[in-house]
Design an enzyme around this catalytic site. Structure first.
Site, PDB file in Angstrom:
ATOM      1  CG  LEU A 176     -41.611  -2.521 -11.709  1.00 26.21           C
ATOM      2  CD1 LEU A 176     -42.179  -3.184 -10.454  1.00 26.21           C
ATOM      3  CD2 LEU A 176     -42.262  -1.157 -11.915  1.00 26.21           C
TER       4      LEU A 176
ATOM      5  CB  ALA B  98     -34.722   1.652 -12.800  1.00 26.25           C
TER       6      ALA B  98
ATOM      7  CE1 TYR C 197     -34.589   7.017 -11.705  1.00 25.07           C
ATOM      8  CE2 TYR C 197     -35.728   9.015 -11.015  1.00 25.07           C
ATOM      9  CZ  TYR C 197     -35.729   7.645 -11.227  1.00 25.07           C
ATOM     10  OH  TYR C 197     -36.858   6.911 -10.948  1.00 25.07           O
TER      11      TYR C 197
ATOM     12  CE  LYS D 132     -36.619   5.135 -14.138  1.00 18.28           C
ATOM     13  NZ  LYS D 132     -37.157   3.796 -14.319  1.00 18.28           N
TER      14      LYS D 132
ATOM     15  CG  ASP E 106     -33.403  17.491  -3.739  1.00 22.68           C
ATOM     16  OD1 ASP E 106     -33.435  16.416  -4.353  1.00 22.68           O
ATOM     17  OD2 ASP E 106     -33.173  17.581  -2.515  1.00 22.68           O
TER      18      ASP E 106
HETATM   19  N1  NAD Z   1     -40.106   4.616  -5.510  1.00 16.77           N
HETATM   20  C1  NAD Z   1     -40.469   5.722  -6.140  1.00 16.77           C
HETATM   21  O1  NAD Z   1     -40.861   6.720  -5.506  1.00 16.77           O
HETATM   22  C2  NAD Z   1     -40.422   5.790  -7.641  1.00 16.77           C
HETATM   23  C3  NAD Z   1     -40.858   6.974  -8.265  1.00 16.77           C
HETATM   24  C4  NAD Z   1     -40.812   7.056  -9.641  1.00 16.77           C
HETATM   25  C5  NAD Z   1     -40.370   5.998 -10.385  1.00 16.77           C
HETATM   26  N2  NAD Z   1     -39.937   4.852  -9.772  1.00 16.77           N
HETATM   27  C6  NAD Z   1     -39.459   3.755 -10.599  1.00 16.77           C
HETATM   28  O2  NAD Z   1     -40.125   2.560 -10.213  1.00 16.77           O
HETATM   29  C7  NAD Z   1     -39.245   1.443 -10.398  1.00 16.77           C
HETATM   30  C8  NAD Z   1     -39.141   0.628  -9.120  1.00 16.77           C
HETATM   31  O3  NAD Z   1     -38.607   1.470  -8.112  1.00 16.77           O
HETATM   32  P1  NAD Z   1     -38.463   1.016  -6.596  1.00 16.77           P
HETATM   33  O4  NAD Z   1     -38.746   2.190  -5.762  1.00 16.77           O
HETATM   34  O5  NAD Z   1     -39.210  -0.240  -6.361  1.00 16.77           O
HETATM   35  O6  NAD Z   1     -36.891   0.774  -6.527  1.00 16.77           O
HETATM   36  P2  NAD Z   1     -36.051  -0.440  -5.906  1.00 16.77           P
HETATM   37  O7  NAD Z   1     -34.624  -0.006  -5.929  1.00 16.77           O
HETATM   38  O8  NAD Z   1     -36.637  -0.882  -4.618  1.00 16.77           O
HETATM   39  O9  NAD Z   1     -36.293  -1.590  -6.979  1.00 16.77           O
HETATM   40  C9  NAD Z   1     -35.540  -1.704  -8.145  1.00 16.77           C
HETATM   41  C10 NAD Z   1     -35.198  -3.170  -8.300  1.00 16.77           C
HETATM   42  O10 NAD Z   1     -34.475  -3.338  -9.538  1.00 16.77           O
HETATM   43  C11 NAD Z   1     -33.343  -4.150  -9.295  1.00 16.77           C
HETATM   44  N3  NAD Z   1     -32.322  -3.778 -10.292  1.00 16.77           N
HETATM   45  C12 NAD Z   1     -31.628  -2.623 -10.366  1.00 16.77           C
HETATM   46  N4  NAD Z   1     -30.787  -2.652 -11.412  1.00 16.77           N
HETATM   47  C13 NAD Z   1     -30.955  -3.858 -12.008  1.00 16.77           C
HETATM   48  C14 NAD Z   1     -30.357  -4.486 -13.128  1.00 16.77           C
HETATM   49  N5  NAD Z   1     -29.404  -3.877 -13.849  1.00 16.77           N
HETATM   50  N6  NAD Z   1     -30.770  -5.735 -13.466  1.00 16.77           N
HETATM   51  C15 NAD Z   1     -31.726  -6.373 -12.734  1.00 16.77           C
HETATM   52  N7  NAD Z   1     -32.312  -5.828 -11.647  1.00 16.77           N
HETATM   53  C16 NAD Z   1     -31.936  -4.582 -11.294  1.00 16.77           C
HETATM   54  C17 NAD Z   1     -32.929  -3.856  -7.877  1.00 16.77           C
HETATM   55  O11 NAD Z   1     -32.145  -4.887  -7.291  1.00 16.77           O
HETATM   56  C18 NAD Z   1     -34.280  -3.689  -7.192  1.00 16.77           C
HETATM   57  O12 NAD Z   1     -34.774  -4.923  -6.703  1.00 16.77           O
HETATM   58  C19 NAD Z   1     -37.914   2.020 -10.878  1.00 16.77           C
HETATM   59  O13 NAD Z   1     -37.886   1.946 -12.294  1.00 16.77           O
HETATM   60  C20 NAD Z   1     -37.983   3.459 -10.437  1.00 16.77           C
HETATM   61  O14 NAD Z   1     -37.173   4.290 -11.253  1.00 16.77           O
HETATM   62  C21 NAD Z   1     -39.956   4.730  -8.412  1.00 16.77           C
END
Ligand code: NAD
Length: 311
Positions: A72, A74, A140, A144, A275
């Protein structure tokens, strides 16, 4: 199960950690806390503070010795991806490559990687299916999409099954309202604090909002699926994790007014670069492959989210 979660101190990762530990599974977390929070780290989880793009990742994963990996971590902000596309690509593409190589080296049974509705960009027809055209509207979305093909390149034929889960717009407790991410988190936290929320664009733009509890359930179902998830073809290993329903930002704002009792103004600003106008993702493939579908009632889930921000 023994599950390693990258990004486990983030929004989705922390909700997943709590659910897996509650179900009696072992959880390891790797996170660099760039957007994650220490209070999101469950005390019973094994953890390492580590940037997935730096050396030491494979060793840390080998030390925990997971049977499955949920990737997760990212760079999740669209504006940051526009300002610094190199960093976005490094974390999202090369980071996924590093985690996939470590999964292979440790002999993991399965790796699930978080992808996004952003890979599709502006749709011609809604709801989008996995094979719909991919025209990412920002760096982004591009990173992905590239991460999905890197996952397949690294893991196809390796003995580690894999899937890219394309989440729609996730909302719920522990989402960061300070960041750029979730419109629900930002609106909910501002409205319950009686502060004016900012709405970018006309408000008629739609999103497929999914509750984090449903996303966590999808991940658990995908982890437990008895058959391989990495089907043949470009989109074979990709699964929408979504509701299929479109909700406009105007409708969201109205529902959040009800949930928070906010009667104040909304600050309307022009649409932002990158957007898109409409989005909804058909979840049927995930339902067939791992028997999952979103169950949360939108208004109830919004109420729970508002309750969390109020606390
Ligand atoms: N939240 C959404 O609506 C959504 C939608 C589509 C996809 N996603 C994907 O789901 C995943 C989780 O998203 P989220 O909303 O929980 O985001 P978030 O930012 O809350 O969580 C991401 C976590 O990854 C950690 N991180 C970032 N870069 C890092 C690195 N280089 N090494 C180690 N840790 C790292 C951050 O500290 C954080 O804890 C991501 O891959 C995101 O792209 C989220």
């Amino acid at each position: 199960m023994r599950v390693l979660i990258t990004g486990g101190a983030g929004f989705i990762g922390s909700n997943l950690t709590w659910t897996l530990l509650g179900g009696g599974h072992d959880v390891g977390v790797i996170d660099d806390f760039s957007t994650g929070h220490l209070e999101n780290l469950h005390p019973a989880a094994w953890s390492r503070t580590l940037d997935i793009t730096t050396p030491g990742l494979a060793e840390a994963i080998a030390e925990f010795a997971p049977d499955s990996i949920v990737h997760l971590a990212a760079q999740t902000s669209v504006p940051v991806s526009i300002a610094d596309p190199e960093r976005d690509r490094l974390v999202n593409v090369e980071g996924t490559r590093a985690v996939a190589r470590a999964a292979r080296a440790v002999g993991a049974r399965r790796m699930l990687s978080a992808s996004s509705a952003a890979v599709y960009g502006e749709p011609e027809v809604v709801p989008l299916v996995e094979t719909s055209q991919k025209r990412p509207a920002n760096p982004y979305g591009h990173s992905k999409l590239e991460a999905e093909s890197v996952l397949a390149t690294e893991l196809r034929g390796s003995g580690t099954d894999f899937a890219s889960l394309r989440f729609s717009n996730v909302f719920g407790p522990r989402q960061d309202a300070q960041g750029e991410g979730g419109v629900v988190a930002i609106f909910a936290s501002r409205m319950q604090a009686k502060q004016t929320p900012v709405l970018y664009g006309s408000g008629s733009q739609t999103r497929d909002f999914i509750y984090v509890g449903d996303v966590v359930a999808a991940i658990v179902s995908a982890l437990e699926a008895p058959l391989p998830l990495a089907l043949d073809g470009l989109d074979g290993p990709a699964y929408n994790v979504s509701t299929g329903a479109e909700t406009s930002l105007e409708e969201l704002a109205a529902a959040l007014r009800l949930a928070t009792g906010y009667h104040g103004d909304i600050d309307r600003q022009p649409a932002r670069e990158g957007d898109i106008d409409r989005s909804a993702l058909a979840p049927d493939k995930a339902q067939v492959a791992f028997g999952w579908q979103a169950r949360a009632v939108f208004e109830t889930a919004l109420g729970r989210t508002v309750g969390w921000f109020a606390r």
